[in-house]
Enzyme design. Structure first.
Site, PDB file in Angstrom:
ATOM      1  N   CYS A  77       0.836  -1.212   0.000  1.00 31.59           N
ATOM      2  CA  CYS A  77       0.000   0.000   0.000  1.00 31.59           C
ATOM      3  C   CYS A  77       0.867   1.258   0.000  1.00 31.59           C
ATOM      4  O   CYS A  77       1.382   1.662   1.043  1.00 31.59           O
ATOM      5  CB  CYS A  77      -0.928  -0.017   1.215  1.00 31.59           C
ATOM      6  SG  CYS A  77      -1.975   1.430   1.338  1.00 31.59           S
ATOM      7  N   CYS A 133      -0.461   4.164   2.089  1.00 31.89           N
ATOM      8  CA  CYS A 133      -0.232   4.008   3.532  1.00 31.89           C
ATOM      9  C   CYS A 133       1.234   4.278   3.881  1.00 31.89           C
ATOM     10  O   CYS A 133       1.536   4.988   4.834  1.00 31.89           O
ATOM     11  CB  CYS A 133      -0.572   2.590   3.983  1.00 31.89           C
ATOM     12  SG  CYS A 133      -2.103   1.942   3.311  1.00 31.89           S
ATOM     13  N   ASP A 134       2.148   3.678   3.140  1.00 24.74           N
ATOM     14  CA  ASP A 134       3.560   3.653   3.562  1.00 24.74           C
ATOM     15  C   ASP A 134       4.489   4.551   2.732  1.00 24.74           C
ATOM     16  O   ASP A 134       5.632   4.774   3.126  1.00 24.74           O
ATOM     17  CB  ASP A 134       4.086   2.204   3.490  1.00 24.74           C
ATOM     18  CG  ASP A 134       3.291   1.280   4.399  1.00 24.74           C
ATOM     19  OD1 ASP A 134       2.752   1.772   5.405  1.00 24.74           O
ATOM     20  OD2 ASP A 134       3.200   0.077   4.097  1.00 24.74           O
TER      21      ASP A 134
HETATM   22  C1  LIG Z   1      -0.220  -4.436   4.823  1.00 29.40           C
HETATM   23  C2  LIG Z   1      -1.368  -3.453   4.747  1.00 29.40           C
HETATM   24  C3  LIG Z   1      -1.202  -2.183   5.264  1.00 29.40           C
HETATM   25  C4  LIG Z   1      -2.246  -1.265   5.193  1.00 29.40           C
HETATM   26  N1  LIG Z   1      -2.053  -0.037   5.730  1.00 29.40           N
HETATM   27  C5  LIG Z   1      -3.050   0.857   5.711  1.00 29.40           C
HETATM   28  C6  LIG Z   1      -2.888   2.159   6.291  1.00 29.40           C
HETATM   29  O1  LIG Z   1      -1.810   2.510   6.794  1.00 29.40           O
HETATM   30  N2  LIG Z   1      -3.949   2.995   6.225  1.00 29.40           N
HETATM   31  C7  LIG Z   1      -5.152   2.652   5.653  1.00 29.40           C
HETATM   32  O2  LIG Z   1      -6.081   3.471   5.652  1.00 29.40           O
HETATM   33  N3  LIG Z   1      -5.323   1.448   5.101  1.00 29.40           N
HETATM   34  C8  LIG Z   1      -4.319   0.546   5.096  1.00 29.40           C
HETATM   35  N4  LIG Z   1      -4.481  -0.675   4.517  1.00 29.40           N
HETATM   36  C9  LIG Z   1      -5.776  -0.964   3.866  1.00 29.40           C
HETATM   37  C10 LIG Z   1      -6.813  -1.356   4.938  1.00 29.40           C
HETATM   38  O3  LIG Z   1      -6.291  -2.406   5.698  1.00 29.40           O
HETATM   39  C11 LIG Z   1      -8.122  -1.777   4.281  1.00 29.40           C
HETATM   40  O4  LIG Z   1      -8.600  -0.765   3.431  1.00 29.40           O
HETATM   41  C12 LIG Z   1      -9.180  -2.061   5.359  1.00 29.40           C
HETATM   42  O5  LIG Z   1      -8.712  -3.004   6.294  1.00 29.40           O
HETATM   43  C13 LIG Z   1     -10.468  -2.575   4.723  1.00 29.40           C
HETATM   44  O6  LIG Z   1     -11.369  -2.847   5.743  1.00 29.40           O
HETATM   45  P1  LIG Z   1     -12.573  -3.868   5.550  1.00 29.40           P
HETATM   46  O7  LIG Z   1     -13.300  -3.852   6.829  1.00 29.40           O
HETATM   47  O8  LIG Z   1     -13.292  -3.554   4.307  1.00 29.40           O
HETATM   48  O9  LIG Z   1     -11.901  -5.296   5.285  1.00 29.40           O
HETATM   49  P2  LIG Z   1     -10.759  -6.145   6.015  1.00 29.40           P
HETATM   50  O10 LIG Z   1      -9.891  -5.317   6.874  1.00 29.40           O
HETATM   51  O11 LIG Z   1     -10.135  -6.914   4.900  1.00 29.40           O
HETATM   52  O12 LIG Z   1     -11.570  -7.130   6.955  1.00 29.40           O
HETATM   53  C14 LIG Z   1     -12.321  -8.164   6.416  1.00 29.40           C
HETATM   54  C15 LIG Z   1     -12.762  -9.095   7.519  1.00 29.40           C
HETATM   55  O13 LIG Z   1     -13.655 -10.053   6.954  1.00 29.40           O
HETATM   56  C16 LIG Z   1     -13.337 -11.329   7.467  1.00 29.40           C
HETATM   57  N5  LIG Z   1     -13.851 -12.335   6.522  1.00 29.40           N
HETATM   58  C17 LIG Z   1     -13.425 -12.629   5.269  1.00 29.40           C
HETATM   59  N6  LIG Z   1     -14.167 -13.615   4.735  1.00 29.40           N
HETATM   60  C18 LIG Z   1     -15.093 -13.950   5.687  1.00 29.40           C
HETATM   61  C19 LIG Z   1     -16.153 -14.904   5.752  1.00 29.40           C
HETATM   62  N7  LIG Z   1     -16.421 -15.727   4.732  1.00 29.40           N
HETATM   63  N8  LIG Z   1     -16.890 -14.993   6.894  1.00 29.40           N
HETATM   64  C20 LIG Z   1     -16.629 -14.156   7.943  1.00 29.40           C
HETATM   65  N9  LIG Z   1     -15.669 -13.228   7.919  1.00 29.40           N
HETATM   66  C21 LIG Z   1     -14.901 -13.127   6.820  1.00 29.40           C
HETATM   67  C22 LIG Z   1     -11.836 -11.314   7.631  1.00 29.40           C
HETATM   68  O14 LIG Z   1     -11.426 -12.310   8.567  1.00 29.40           O
HETATM   69  C23 LIG Z   1     -11.646  -9.909   8.181  1.00 29.40           C
HETATM   70  O15 LIG Z   1     -11.857  -9.877   9.552  1.00 29.40           O
HETATM   71  C24 LIG Z   1      -3.471  -1.618   4.575  1.00 29.40           C
HETATM   72  C25 LIG Z   1      -3.639  -2.910   4.057  1.00 29.40           C
HETATM   73  C26 LIG Z   1      -2.599  -3.828   4.159  1.00 29.40           C
HETATM   74  C27 LIG Z   1      -2.786  -5.221   3.609  1.00 29.40           C
END
Ligand SMILES: Cc1cc2nc3c(=O)[nH]c(=O)nc-3n(C[C@H](O)[C@H](O)[C@H](O)COP(=O)(O)OP(=O)(O)OC[C@H]3O[C@@H](n4cnc5c(N)ncnc54)[C@H](O)[C@@H]3O)c2cc1C
Length: 309
Positions: free
Chosen positions: A138, A141-142
């Site tokens: 990302c 982010c970084d």
């Molecule tokens: C390495 C890294 C660094 C990042 N750094 C930043 C940052 O500094 N700032 C920033 O704003 N964003 C950052 N991001 C992006 C950010 O993490 C995502 O945009 C954010 O987490 C998305 O949130 P979400 O709730 O949509 O999904 P996610 O965080 O992906 O959460 C999805 C959830 O759904 C669950 N899940 C999946 N399938 C199922 C299922 N079938 N049944 C039940 N549960 C399920 C998973 O276990 C998880 O808990 C980063 C991403 C990564 C990978």
């Protein structure tokens, strides 16, 4: 398969910023939400060392941020279930039956899908070892941590191109490493990139290994055409070879785009009563604050939907 063991007004699927924010708002509205945690409590951010773009925190670890959200959601009355969703069926009277990984089932009036996406990995030695120690998925982010440093982006699509352009605002040198001799990205993005003199293309190249000591300091590149290998000194590597949405359990029921991301307008999917928020939504910004914002919005639409039923 066990019998239905729980009836609920709304089930939120996923415990990232989108699902947890939705559950905080839904709980405060008195909806008694049930939240399926999934395999990764806290979602993608749980293993991220430092987050510097979440408003209110100049710097916070992903683990601390997500543990705060988890405990806030639970204290407000969200019922956590430590299972994954495997299938959704719709009944004739517009209820949804959710089958969980345990074999148990939940009946609910509304579902919020907030299952996010996972970044594809290169699968080379050093990738896991130097994850968050130079290797990132990302640039938004970084990227700002690499001011006046040498970085590379791997990939050839729109995301890779946009990441490279973003990084060129900070880094001294940006390489774009791509397996082919041309980009898949849209033409207007390519033209912008080609005229950027901080970006150098390394065509027909793939990464064989990522090396370093405490943090990464170089990669070994292989030129596919010449069949030769050469080291490249780098302070940071950004992997932009795509993401995989976690939507396999609902693709028969709701509309997705070609890559499997859920099509949603104002968090409403093609199936009335199923909503989506966060990274799982087609066109999402893939940032925590955006996912949290959609989580708040979706709670409002769920409340409206349940009130009108
Ligand atoms: C390495 C890294 C660094 C990042 N750094 C930043 C940052 O500094 N700032 C920033 O704003 N964003 C950052 N991001 C992006 C950010 O993490 C995502 O945009 C954010 O987490 C998305 O949130 P979400 O709730 O949509 O999904 P996610 O965080 O992906 O959460 C999805 C959830 O759904 C669950 N899940 C999946 N399938 C199922 C299922 N079938 N049944 C039940 N549960 C399920 C998973 O276990 C998880 O808990 C980063 C991403 C990564 C990978």
């Amino acid at each position: 398969m066990e019998d239905t063991y729980l009836n609920s007004e709304v089930v939120i699927v996923g415990s990232g910023p989108a699902g947890l924010t939705c559950s905080i708002y839904a709980a405060r509205s008195g909806l008694a939400p049930v939240l399926l945690i999934g395999n990764v409590p806290g979602g993608q951010l749980i293993t991220t060392d430092v987050i510097e773009n979440y408003p209110g925190f100049k710097s916070i670890s992903g683990c601390d941020l997500m543990m705060n959200m988890l405990s806030q959601a639970e204290e407000l009355g969200t019922q956590f279930i430590y299972q994954s969703l495997e299938q959704i069926e719709q009944t004739d009277d517009n209820l949804f039956i959710l089958s969980l990984s345990s074999g148990e089932r939940i009946t609910t009036k509304a579902v919020v899908i907030a299952t996010g996406a996972t970044h594809r990995r290169l699968g080379v030695p050093g990738e896991s070892e130097f994850s968050n120690k130079g290797v990132s998925w990302c640039a938004t982010c970084d990227g700002p941590m690499y001011r006046e440093k040498r970085v590379a982006v791997v990939g050839g699509g729109n995301t890779a191109v946009m990441e490279a352009m973003f990084l060129s605002n900070f880094a001294e040198q940006v390489y774009l490493i791509h397996r082919r001799d041309s980009l898949r990205a849209e033409k207007y993005l390519q033209n912008k990139l080609l005229s950027n003199n901080r970006i150098e293309f390394l065509w027909n190249s793939e990464i064989v290994r990522i090396s370093g000591d405490k943090v990464m300091d170089s990669v070994l590149l292989r030129n596919i055409v010449k069949d030769s290998e050469s080291p490249l000194k780098l302070d940071g590597l950004f992997i932009a070879i795509g993401t995989t949405p976690s939507s396999g359990f609902c693709r028969d029921l709701i509309e997705t785009d070609d890559d499997g991301y859920i099509m949603a307008i104002d968090t409403k999917t093609s199936c009335t009563g199923i909503f989506a928020a966060g990274d799982i939504v087609s066109g999402s910004l893939k940032q925590a604050i955006f996912a949290a914002g959609q989580g708040a919005l979706v709670a409002r639409y769920v409340e409206e939907y349940l009130g009108a039923r």
